[in-house]
Design an enzyme around this catalytic site. Structure first.
Site, PDB file in Angstrom:
ATOM      1  N   TYR A 107       0.824  -1.190   0.000  1.00  0.00           N
ATOM      2  CA  TYR A 107       0.000   0.000   0.000  1.00  0.00           C
ATOM      3  C   TYR A 107       0.864   1.247   0.000  1.00  0.00           C
ATOM      4  CZ  TYR A 107      -2.863   3.732   1.858  1.00  0.00           C
ATOM      5  OH  TYR A 107      -3.479   4.925   2.048  1.00  0.00           O
ATOM      6  N   TRP A 109       1.283   5.537  -2.073  1.00  0.00           N
ATOM      7  CA  TRP A 109       1.041   6.409  -3.216  1.00  0.00           C
ATOM      8  C   TRP A 109       2.036   6.184  -4.334  1.00  0.00           C
ATOM      9  CZ3 TRP A 109      -1.785  11.358  -3.795  1.00  0.00           C
ATOM     10  CH2 TRP A 109      -2.853  11.466  -2.898  1.00  0.00           C
TER      11      TRP A 109
END
Length: 765
Positions: A107, A109
């Site tokens: 997980y 960005w």
């Protein structure tokens, strides 16, 4: 050259292969200062230049609890040796423990770009190799993602196209009440990339049109000064109680929208019984709410009247749901909007996440843009994203999740690519203990951040400046070309190149690459998007796009599924995708789960940690660990803009002057923030922007433990997640509860330890 990032598009100036500066584009009205700061980090000493393997792992020391992850030296190896080590370890783990023993949630960005999406590349690679255990939901909005499909139906993110846009608010709305605020610092970013920033000007337009704003938050500056917002300081984690007090006031005065509640909602009668105290003997009136929230009874009553008599919009920020029982303020905000009379009216009603990303409230969405083709994951196992430490520490444990029972798998190999768990996870000392349990941790990283230092095999990756791609931001109506600005630093490779090499060793390179080069993939995805949108009439050809750097996507037009306006007009003809077809004020489905921490209607549950808890006698300050203004999460903490915000090399912590005075703390001092979970150093900033009893320490400072691996060791740099609790907000969502944390702050008068967050580990050749 054009550069697209999560924090906007810029022009990169390069001289003889060296990045000289990054400049804002002329057409961006509010460029982020993070962009120019990228220059400092582009080739600093923290860059990972060659593949590296932790010395203890390479020497075959026991790969269990007593390993030295986080404190060990690394040995630099050739790419050929690195690919051999990773591919052999993947084979071994899969053959001995099964495909579910490989964790590939990764997980995070990562960086902007449609093709070089780190998570997409990793998941494609692992799925083709046999599968992997995945993660579900996000640290940002896990509670929201799980509760909203029950309440308003649809995909967890479909609310973005169903709530009013800023231009509609300016034209139609009179009053905006923002629970958790509207911090402009958050709107400087957008996942996937951004052409230009629009939120600031759109907010100004609302104020110029006469819209009044109310900021319900512990922090005054959570709303821009130009909005002239009324500030109602609220005790952290009590937004649900404030909303219940407003709702009770509406109900007993007959100010609620009976027609909308009867035609377009279900379960209001059962909720009203709770509201007036028939179920527990406690009326949730304004006086009750005032005692809990710190907002006066008169202010609550006045706000109820204004919401019911003006064209109003209730906004709820993501921050309020990253807390104990975080589903409740989201659910209750929908119910309050339904009661107030403006739900489903133009520019009014309800919305979430405004100003958390630039595109939120700017456009209801964008046409679909082609991405790296997904491959079905043969492994059905998954974990809620914030339960990674639980999974590592307690394999085989059974937990609740959204009406299901999940058994946590045994993870033997962690493959992390495009994220930083030692930034976004809570209780980093607990995570450190958990991180020692798998056999192997493989990480792709551009810099020697904490996650890289806690890995076994670190593979150096190119940054967004060092590869060809195009950006397609969330709801952003533009595509931005991203030609490579410079060659990768050292021996860095792109994620795709690394996975292609591994796939070759493992026997499925052709399936992974489809015989395309990276630039051929970028061209293919663009042309696929162009064809699906209508060819020449929609977008220019790839060569023109690549030359001109930016093109605009055709706008999406409504009506969008699940429209509240359509629901109000005719609920039978335009039902919501919920079991009842209406807004579920009472959810029979959630009620059937039998959870003691999430009933069938919005409910006030006392947080585990808050200012009225017994623990506050020892730790009397509530910690707000919100998003930083100087970087995106932990990205570019080593960039020029983030470094310039530090105080004596530490992350700034904001404290109310009255709390500082009682502790002998002065502006600019280094202080120690602590609780039973850990402690960190930070630089004190005194400001009445934070209410008394609250301190604010942004997330994202690279964790810098004095003795890595030693539980409770001091963090030299100011990472708040040494202080936050790794505790699920409820059995429904299993989301993080980072904003439910009590601390104390004291002067730090000892000699200051040198910050080493940006220094590489010991490297051997």
């Amino acid at each position: 050259m054009s550069v697209a990032t999560h924090w906007g598009s810029f022009i990169a100036v390069v001289d003889s292969g060296r990045l000289v500066r990054i400049e804002p584009r002329d057409d961006d009205p509010a460029p982020s200062p993070i962009g120019p700061g990228m220059v400092k980090a582009a080739d600093d000493s923290a860059r990972v230049l060659r593949p590296a393997v932790r010395k203890g792992w390479l020497n075959g020391l026991p790969r269990i609890h007593d390993t030295a992850r986080g404190a060990d030296a690394f040995v630099e190896v050739s790419w050929d040796d690195a690919i051999t080590l990773v591919s052999d370890e993947l084979r071994r783990v899969r053959s001995q423990h099964g495909d579910s023993a490989v964790f590939g949630g990764s997980y995070g960005w990562a960086s902007a770009g449609g093709f070089h999406n780190a998570q997409g590349q990793l998941q494609r690679f692992l799925a083709l190799g046999g599968g992997y255990t995945d993660s579900r939901n996000t640290y940002s909005t896990a509670a929201l993602e799980v509760i909203l499909p029950h309440v308003i139906g649809g995909h967890p993110w479909s609310y973005q196209s169903r709530m009013p846009m800023w231009d509609e608010i300016a034209e139609n709305c009179e009053l905006v009440v923002a629970f958790g605020g509207l911090a402009l610092k958050n709107s400087q970013i957008n996942p996937g990339g951004l052409a230009r920033h629009q939120t600031q000007n759109l907010q100004r337009r609302c104020r110029e049109a006469g819209v009044r704003f109310v900021n319900v938050s512990p922090i005054r500056s959570d709303v821009a000064g130009f909005l002239d917002a009324e500030w109602l300081p609220v005790v952290p984690n009590t937004d649900t109680a404030a909303m219940l007090g407003i709702a009770h006031t509406m109900l007993v005065n007959g100010w609620h929208d009976e027609d909308f509640l009867r035609r377009c909602c279900v379960g209001f009668d059962r909720f009203a019984s709770y509201l007036v105290g028939e179920l527990d003997g406690i009326p949730k009136d304004a006086a009750w709410a005032a005692e809990i929230t710190g907002i006066s009874r008169d202010a609550i009553t006045d706000l109820a009247r204004r919401l019911a008599t003006r064209r109003s919009l209730i906004m709820v920020n993501y921050a309020v749901q990253r807390a104990d029982h975080g589903e409740q303020p989201i659910w209750m905000s929908v119910v309050l909007a339904a009661m107030a009379g403006s739900m489903g009216r133009p520019g009014c009603g309800w919305g979430a996440g405004y100003a958390t990303m630039d595109a939120t409230g700017v456009a209801p969405g964008r046409p679909s843009v082609a991405a790296v083709p997904k491959v079905s994951n043969p492994v059905a196992d998954f974990i809620p994203v914030a339960r990674i430490a639980d999974t590592l520490l307690h394999p085989g444990k059974t937990i609740d999740y959204d009406g299901r029972r999940l058994t946590l798998p045994e993870l033997r190999l962690i493959y992390w690519c495009g994220g930083n768990p030692f930034h976004h996870h809570q209780d980093l000392h607990r995570l450190t203990r958990a991180w020692q349990t798998p056999d192997t941790v493989v990480v792709h990283e551009a810099w020697w951040n904490t996650t890289a230092k806690f890995a076994d095999i670190v593979l150096p990756v190119a940054t967004t400046l060092e590869r060809d791609d195009f950006a397609a931001g969330f709801s952003d109506p533009h595509l931005v070309a991203m030609p490579k600005v410079r060659e990768p630093e050292g021996e860095s490779r792109t994620d795709h190149q690394i996975f292609a090499a591994l796939a070759s060793r493992l026997g499925y390179e052709q399936e992974f690459t489809q015989s395309r080069s990276e630039l051929a993939w970028v061209r293919h995805l663009y042309e696929q998007t162009r064809t699906e949108l209508g060819g020449d009439a929609a977008l220019p050809g790839f060569d023109d796009f690549w030359r001109n750097s930016t093109t605009e996507l055709p706008p999406l037009t409504g009506p969008f599924p699940g429209s509240f306006e359509a629901l109000r007009s005719d609920p039978r003809r335009f039902p919501l995708p919920t079991p009842s077809g209406r807004i579920e004020i009472f959810s029979e489905e959630i009620d059937s789960f039998g959870y003691d921490d999430c009933a069938g209607h919005p409910t006030w549950y006392e947080p585990v940690e808050w200012l009225h808890a017994d623990l506050s006698a020892r730790f009397p300050l509530h910690l707000i660990s919100n998003q930083p203004a100087s970087r995106l999460h932990s990205q570019y903490d080593n960039g020029g803009h983030s470094l310039s915000s530090k105080i004596r090399d530490r992350e700034p912590v904001t404290i109310n002057p009255s709390d500082a005075a009682s502790r002998g703390i002065e502006n600019g001092m280094v202080v120690r923030v602590h609780n039973d979970r850990g402690s960190c150093l930070a630089g004190a900033v005194l400001s009445d922007d934070v209410m008394p009893g609250v301190v604010q320490l942004a997330t994202g400072a690279w964790w810098d433990p004095v003795r890595p691996g030693l539980s409770g060791t001091l963090d030299r740099h100011g990472n708040p997640n040494v202080l936050t609790a790794d505790r699920p907000c409820s059995r429904l969502s299993q989301g993080p509860s980072a904003l439910s944390a009590l601390v104390d702050v004291e002067r730090y008068d000892d000699p200051l330890p040198e910050v080493q967050a940006f220094s590489p580990p010991d490297l051997e050749h």
